[in-house]
Design a protein around this motif. Structure first.
Motif, PDB file in Angstrom:
ATOM      1  N   GLY A   1       0.829  -1.203   0.000  1.00  0.00           N
ATOM      2  CA  GLY A   1       0.000   0.000   0.000  1.00  0.00           C
ATOM      3  C   GLY A   1       0.858   1.245   0.000  1.00  0.00           C
ATOM      4  O   GLY A   1       1.787   1.353   0.799  1.00  0.00           O
ATOM      5  N   LYS A   2       0.550   2.173  -0.898  1.00  0.00           N
ATOM      6  CA  LYS A   2       1.318   3.412  -1.000  1.00  0.00           C
ATOM      7  C   LYS A   2       0.369   4.562  -1.287  1.00  0.00           C
ATOM      8  O   LYS A   2      -0.470   4.481  -2.186  1.00  0.00           O
ATOM      9  CB  LYS A   2       2.346   3.296  -2.132  1.00  0.00           C
ATOM     10  N   GLN A   3       0.504   5.634  -0.510  1.00  0.00           N
ATOM     11  CA  GLN A   3      -0.283   6.840  -0.764  1.00  0.00           C
ATOM     12  C   GLN A   3       0.595   7.848  -1.491  1.00  0.00           C
ATOM     13  O   GLN A   3       1.752   8.059  -1.126  1.00  0.00           O
ATOM     14  CB  GLN A   3      -0.796   7.448   0.537  1.00  0.00           C
ATOM     15  N   VAL A   4       0.032   8.492  -2.512  1.00  0.00           N
ATOM     16  CA  VAL A   4       0.776   9.453  -3.318  1.00  0.00           C
ATOM     17  C   VAL A   4       0.052  10.795  -3.285  1.00  0.00           C
ATOM     18  O   VAL A   4      -1.136  10.879  -3.603  1.00  0.00           O
ATOM     19  CB  VAL A   4       0.911   8.976  -4.783  1.00  0.00           C
ATOM     20  N   SER A   5       0.782  11.830  -2.901  1.00  0.00           N
ATOM     21  CA  SER A   5       0.211  13.177  -2.852  1.00  0.00           C
ATOM     22  C   SER A   5       0.940  14.149  -3.777  1.00  0.00           C
ATOM     23  O   SER A   5       0.526  15.289  -3.916  1.00  0.00           O
ATOM     24  CB  SER A   5       0.240  13.717  -1.414  1.00  0.00           C
ATOM     25  N   ARG A   6       2.029  13.674  -4.419  1.00  0.00           N
ATOM     26  CA  ARG A   6       2.795  14.525  -5.329  1.00  0.00           C
ATOM     27  C   ARG A   6       2.906  13.841  -6.692  1.00  0.00           C
ATOM     28  O   ARG A   6       3.211  12.647  -6.766  1.00  0.00           O
ATOM     29  CB  ARG A   6       4.209  14.791  -4.790  1.00  0.00           C
ATOM     30  N   ALA A   7       2.673  14.607  -7.746  1.00  0.00           N
ATOM     31  CA  ALA A   7       2.736  14.040  -9.096  1.00  0.00           C
ATOM     32  C   ALA A   7       4.096  13.422  -9.381  1.00  0.00           C
ATOM     33  O   ALA A   7       4.197  12.421 -10.095  1.00  0.00           O
ATOM     34  CB  ALA A   7       2.406  15.114 -10.124  1.00  0.00           C
ATOM     35  N   ALA A   8       5.142  13.997  -8.813  1.00  0.00           N
ATOM     36  CA  ALA A   8       6.502  13.497  -9.060  1.00  0.00           C
ATOM     37  C   ALA A   8       6.704  12.080  -8.555  1.00  0.00           C
ATOM     38  O   ALA A   8       7.624  11.384  -8.999  1.00  0.00           O
ATOM     39  CB  ALA A   8       7.519  14.436  -8.412  1.00  0.00           C
ATOM     40  N   ASP A   9       5.849  11.633  -7.628  1.00  0.00           N
ATOM     41  CA  ASP A   9       5.998  10.296  -7.041  1.00  0.00           C
ATOM     42  C   ASP A   9       5.130   9.239  -7.720  1.00  0.00           C
ATOM     43  O   ASP A   9       5.212   8.052  -7.374  1.00  0.00           O
ATOM     44  CB  ASP A   9       5.652  10.337  -5.552  1.00  0.00           C
ATOM     45  N   LEU A  10       4.303   9.665  -8.663  1.00  0.00           N
ATOM     46  CA  LEU A  10       3.353   8.734  -9.284  1.00  0.00           C
ATOM     47  C   LEU A  10       4.052   7.582  -9.996  1.00  0.00           C
ATOM     48  O   LEU A  10       3.699   6.417  -9.812  1.00  0.00           O
ATOM     49  CB  LEU A  10       2.472   9.469 -10.296  1.00  0.00           C
ATOM     50  N   ASN A  11       5.008   7.909 -10.835  1.00  0.00           N
ATOM     51  CA  ASN A  11       5.630   6.895 -11.676  1.00  0.00           C
ATOM     52  C   ASN A  11       6.234   5.771 -10.855  1.00  0.00           C
ATOM     53  O   ASN A  11       5.974   4.583 -11.109  1.00  0.00           O
ATOM     54  CB  ASN A  11       6.694   7.554 -12.568  1.00  0.00           C
ATOM     55  N   SER A  12       7.027   6.126  -9.860  1.00  0.00           N
ATOM     56  CA  SER A  12       7.701   5.087  -9.074  1.00  0.00           C
ATOM     57  C   SER A  12       6.704   4.282  -8.250  1.00  0.00           C
ATOM     58  O   SER A  12       6.850   3.060  -8.109  1.00  0.00           O
ATOM     59  CB  SER A  12       8.768   5.701  -8.170  1.00  0.00           C
ATOM     60  N   ALA A  13       5.676   4.938  -7.701  1.00  0.00           N
ATOM     61  CA  ALA A  13       4.687   4.221  -6.885  1.00  0.00           C
ATOM     62  C   ALA A  13       3.902   3.223  -7.718  1.00  0.00           C
ATOM     63  O   ALA A  13       3.693   2.067  -7.311  1.00  0.00           O
ATOM     64  CB  ALA A  13       3.746   5.213  -6.217  1.00  0.00           C
ATOM     65  N   ILE A  14       3.476   3.644  -8.903  1.00  0.00           N
ATOM     66  CA  ILE A  14       2.702   2.752  -9.763  1.00  0.00           C
ATOM     67  C   ILE A  14       3.580   1.619 -10.287  1.00  0.00           C
ATOM     68  O   ILE A  14       3.174   0.450 -10.311  1.00  0.00           O
ATOM     69  CB  ILE A  14       2.054   3.538 -10.924  1.00  0.00           C
ATOM     70  N   ALA A  15       4.799   1.937 -10.698  1.00  0.00           N
ATOM     71  CA  ALA A  15       5.708   0.907 -11.206  1.00  0.00           C
ATOM     72  C   ALA A  15       6.000  -0.140 -10.131  1.00  0.00           C
ATOM     73  O   ALA A  15       6.033  -1.349 -10.412  1.00  0.00           O
ATOM     74  CB  ALA A  15       7.005   1.550 -11.696  1.00  0.00           C
ATOM     75  N   THR A  16       6.198   0.311  -8.892  1.00  0.00           N
ATOM     76  CA  THR A  16       6.459  -0.633  -7.799  1.00  0.00           C
ATOM     77  C   THR A  16       5.246  -1.518  -7.550  1.00  0.00           C
ATOM     78  O   THR A  16       5.375  -2.735  -7.347  1.00  0.00           O
ATOM     79  CB  THR A  16       6.829   0.126  -6.514  1.00  0.00           C
ATOM     80  N   ALA A  17       4.052  -0.923  -7.574  1.00  0.00           N
ATOM     81  CA  ALA A  17       2.827  -1.704  -7.365  1.00  0.00           C
ATOM     82  C   ALA A  17       2.642  -2.735  -8.466  1.00  0.00           C
ATOM     83  O   ALA A  17       2.260  -3.887  -8.198  1.00  0.00           O
ATOM     84  CB  ALA A  17       1.624  -0.774  -7.301  1.00  0.00           C
TER      85      ALA A  17
END
Length: 199
Positions: A165-181
């Protein structure tokens, strides 16, 4: 026709660059997903504003399948549909796209996904309200009523269930969070704090 396509691309880029109220624009989310979702994925899309945004901004690939419920009042369809897709095609990447309102109605199903180690990546757009109903009330010139939501921390809930589970509040973190998931072997949830008016 080329001019229209170029205009559409320009408009998508403009909307993706907007981050109202410090939250992430839906166009930004679906631009990232278009790049990251595998070409053979099955996507299940719930009912709500995010579904309209999906239609506007997500660029499908040839082998992808998209399951939607047809807007027949079936909010909550997205995650249970992903479980069904996993049962039917466990060798394909399964991605659920929901809002907070829809997922909140079937929250306990996530424990079943963990129990059976269902390889489902859940992209949850959390805008803190039933955004489609809010829009309908505003467009009909009604006072907005009873559409705000009191949500848990969905990413923490996923971790409590035993998933990623990962919460994202900054657009800059989207790519890495989605790729990891997407690379996580089992259920994974990415909760993205989005703007309610950026569909």
């Amino acid at each position: 026709m080329p001019g229209r396509a170029q205009d559409g691309g320009t408009e998508k880029a403009r909307r993706a660059a907007k981050h109202p109220d410090g939250r992430i624009a839906a166009a930004t989310v679906f631009a990232e997903l278009s790049h990251l979702i595998p070409a053979n994925a099955v996507l299940t899309v719930d009912v709500g504003n995010h579904a309209y945004s999906f239609g506007r901004y997500f660029e499908t690939k040839d082998q992808q399948s998209v399951l939607m419920s047809g807007y027949l009042g079936s909010i909550g369809f997205g995650f249970p549909a992903a479980m069904g897709a996993w049962a039917a095609a466990p060798d394909r990447p399964i991605i659920a796209v929901t809002g907070d309102g829809g997922f909140g109605q079937y929250l306990a199903d996530f424990t079943t996904a963990v129990k059976y180690d269902m390889n489902i990546t859940h992209i949850l757009l959390n805008n803190g309200e039933l955004g489609k109903i809010t829009q309908e009330q505003r467009s009909s010139e009604y006072e907005v009523s009873q559409t705000s939501l009191h949500n848990p921390d969905f990413a923490a809930y996923a971790r409590d269930c035993g998933a990623y589970g990962k919460q994202v509040s900054r657009a800059a973190d989207l790519n890495s969070a989605i790729a990891t998931a997407l690379s996580h072997p089992g259920p994974a949830l990415v909760e993205i704090l989005t703007d309610a008016r950026s569909s």
